[in-house]
Design a protein around this motif. Structure first.
Motif, PDB file in Angstrom:
ATOM      1  N   VAL A  84       0.822  -1.212   0.000  1.00 43.04           N
ATOM      2  CA  VAL A  84       0.000   0.000   0.000  1.00 43.04           C
ATOM      3  C   VAL A  84       0.859   1.267   0.000  1.00 43.04           C
ATOM      4  O   VAL A  84       0.419   2.319  -0.475  1.00 43.04           O
ATOM      5  CB  VAL A  84      -0.976  -0.008   1.205  1.00 43.04           C
ATOM      6  N   GLN A 104      -4.276   1.893  -5.959  1.00 42.96           N
ATOM      7  CA  GLN A 104      -3.411   1.663  -4.799  1.00 42.96           C
ATOM      8  C   GLN A 104      -3.938   0.478  -3.992  1.00 42.96           C
ATOM      9  O   GLN A 104      -5.141   0.391  -3.721  1.00 42.96           O
ATOM     10  CB  GLN A 104      -3.375   2.919  -3.927  1.00 42.96           C
ATOM     11  N   GLU A 116      -5.035  -2.027  -0.963  1.00 40.94           N
ATOM     12  CA  GLU A 116      -5.696  -1.759   0.320  1.00 40.94           C
ATOM     13  C   GLU A 116      -4.717  -1.999   1.462  1.00 40.94           C
ATOM     14  O   GLU A 116      -3.706  -2.683   1.311  1.00 40.94           O
ATOM     15  CB  GLU A 116      -6.902  -2.705   0.482  1.00 40.94           C
TER      16      GLU A 116
END
Length: 595
Positions: free
Chosen positions: A37, A150, A152
């Protein structure tokens, strides 16, 4: 694709009225290996090595990395519009020099305060301020704002790391921490490093590839301890494990908790090497801040008897997997179709057969011929090649087990090595053995020992760019501090009994091959040399795996080095043979024969 991302970033930079934006490789927890992330630098640049920082201006972009990654970075940055700046190469500007060259007085550099350490931020504010350049700390990360897909936040459950492996309870650890706090006259200690938090609370998770840690913050006072972590990750077992000792809070609540802490005007201990500037910004106006290495960093580095027993036990199982792998490699390469990737997969499968295995401790470096000269090479479908004779194969790998962590490198001659290859390998081996045999007085730092491993290469004008040794965690990060056997890490840190380090000199010939010999070693008292006046320490080998003697030029070894190698191989055979099948035992007997 990279060009589009850079354009989006520059559009945001104009809105923020900044002329440069810095994207470090790290995260809010000063992690070496970053959760997916937060792998922002890799996303914006395409360079995915573990070390490197990017600066983007309105018309230029650069990536700074060290010698381990020069070849990889050159390949991955090609066509991106991002220039490579080689750290440590004469004439190359460092990041601060670059910013001073590119920006004028009154202009501003933007950075997320969560991804720059307090120590670095203080230096940059001073250096850039002297040229009239401002730093604008932008709490919302600009990469996150433009990264549409992006990943999680990871939500893998946290596991309890049992006391039978840890050798110490959470209560005992908290008592030791509080004792150190009292000695320094502080009421509060804020922990931001993920491995320090995992160690303190005897927990592990899978939030970061290869590092068994959970994304979290912690605050410890004399009266209570708080763990800030994603609540979905906390199982019933974890709640029971921490009950009465630790209050579990939501990870996001850490942002609200710091200003409340500041209102109390308390004295707070922060680790200056790792705490991010964002934490300092939220506390510094009202709190009395003590910037000092966390006591947890030092506690964690010195393994207790249970942990050392676990290290020895897991290295036996890991050694068994390595022997099975090396025998398979020798038999399979001549038949064809063994590649860098298939060899790495085979070794992982053999490790997975061992008891208490929890996964790899880092991404395996499986490298053939010229790929071996790329120190942190990662084989991919695009670069994967077949292993064949003649050639040099280097495999650097490791495993996590519930009772310890391993990290081993072996260099294998496929077919007949050349005289040059034997000379270079023997020099690497001499350095490895000379360090392993070193005896040194209490108080010695790793930087003082680093030269020992380099001397045989220095004798003919050669060297290697990486450190000789790093600390290793117990079923924790494969790289940990504060100690190191290196010219650039571990300054001011004396080696102490119970510290586990790597011993890994190497030699790399660009475009041709790479060689490294790596064992894990533990610092222990040298009873023989110690006397009333001086206490001496030495190393004990944890790693158990044969070294390829076909690459050794015996005439270059001293009698002491020959004796060490033969004794090491005898120990490898005696320890591993009981766990091997007859044909594996016979193979190992041959590979550990005296030279």
């Amino acid at each position: 694709m990279i060009a589009e991302r850079l354009q989006k970033l520059r559009n945001l930079m104009r809105k923020e009225k900044i002329q440069a934006y810095v994207i470090p490789s790290t995260d809010a927890h000063a992690s070496e290996y970053v959760p997916a992330v937060w792998q922002r630098r890799a996303w914006i640049s395409g360079f995915d090595g573990s070390a490197g920082d990017v600066i983007v201006t309105l018309d230029k972009a650069g990536l700074w990395t060290d010698s381990r990654y020069f070849l990889q970075a050159e390949a991955q940055l090609k066509g991106t519009g991002i220039d490579l700046y080689k750290i440590g190469v004469p004439g190359m500007p460092d990041m601060l020099q670059f910013l001073k060259q590119e920006l004028k007085a009154g202009e501003a550099v933007g950075i997320d305060p969560k991804v720059i350490s307090y120590r670095q931020a203080a230096r940059w504010l001073k250096e850039l301020g002297s040229s009239g350049i401002k730093i604008k700390f932008i709490e919302e990360n600009l990469i996150d704002a433009i990264w549409d897909d992006q990943p999680e936040m990871p939500l893998e459950p946290i596991m309890v790391w049992e006391e039978k492996y840890a050798g110490e309870s959470v209560q005992s650890k908290l008592e030791r921490i509080r004792q150190k706090m009292a000695e320094e006259g502080v009421q509060t200690h804020v922990l931001t490093m993920l491995d320090a938090i995992a160690w303190t609370f005897n927990i592990r998770s899978k939030d970061v590839d290869y590092n068994p840690v959970a994304i979290a913050y912690a605050i410890i006072t004399q009266d209570e301890a708080e763990l800030f972590v994603h609540k979905k990750k906390v199982t019933r077992k974890v709640k029971k494990h921490l009950k009465g000792l630790v209050k579990i809070r939501a990870y996001e609540d850490f942002r609200k908790r710091l200003p409340k802490l500041a209102k109390k005007k308390t004295r707070v201990w922060l680790e200056d090497e790792s705490v991010n500037y964002w934490v300092v910004m939220l506390l510094q106006k009202r709190c009395d801040l003590l910037f000092k290495r966390s006591m947890v960093t030092e506690f964690k580095a010195i393994k207790n008897a249970t942990e050392l027993g676990g290290f020895q036990a897991c290295h036996i199982r890991d050694g068994v997997a390595m022997v099975k792998f090396l025998k398979w490699l020798e038999e399979s390469v001549p038949q064809g179709e063994v590649t860098e990737m298939s060899a790495a997969a085979k070794l992982e499968a053999l490790r997975a057969e061992q008891k208490l295995f929890q996964g790899l401790s880092f991404e395996t470096i499986s490298s053939y011929n010229e790929h071996g000269a790329i120190v942190h090479y990662t084989s991919s479908p695009e670069t994967d090649v077949e292993l064949k004779a003649p050639g040099i194969y280097l495999i650097d790998s490791g495993g996590h087990y519930l009772d310890g962590t391993t990290d081993i490198t072996r260099t294998i001659a496929l077919g007949q090595p050349t005289d040059e290859q034997k000379d270079r390998f023997t020099r690497v081996l001499k350095g490895h053995i000379d360090l392993a045999m070193a005896s040194f007085p209490v108080g010695t730092q790793g930087i003082q020992l680093d030269t020992i491993a380099r001397k045989p290469l220095w004798d003919i004008g050669l060297n290697y760019g990486h450190g000789t040794g790093h600390g290793v965690g117990t079923f924790l990060n494969v790289h940990e501090g504060p100690q190191g056997i290196s010219y650039y890490r571990g300054f001011g840190v004396a080696l102490q009994p119970g510290m586990v380090c790597s011993n890994e000199p190497g030699y790399y010939k660009a475009g041709a091959y790479g060689m490294r010999v790596e064992n894990l070693i533990v610092v222990t008292k040298d009873e023989e040399k110690s006397n009333d006046e001086w206490q001496f320490l030495k190393f004990y080998d944890l790693t158990l795996c044969p070294i390829d003697v076909t690459l050794v030029e015996k005439s270059m070894l001293t009698p002491q080095e020959v004796a060490y190698l033969n004794a090491y191989h005898q120990k490898v055979y005696d320890t591993l043979a009981p766990f091997l099948k007859k044909e594996e035992k016979n193979w190992l007997r041959e590979k550990t024969r005296p030279v």
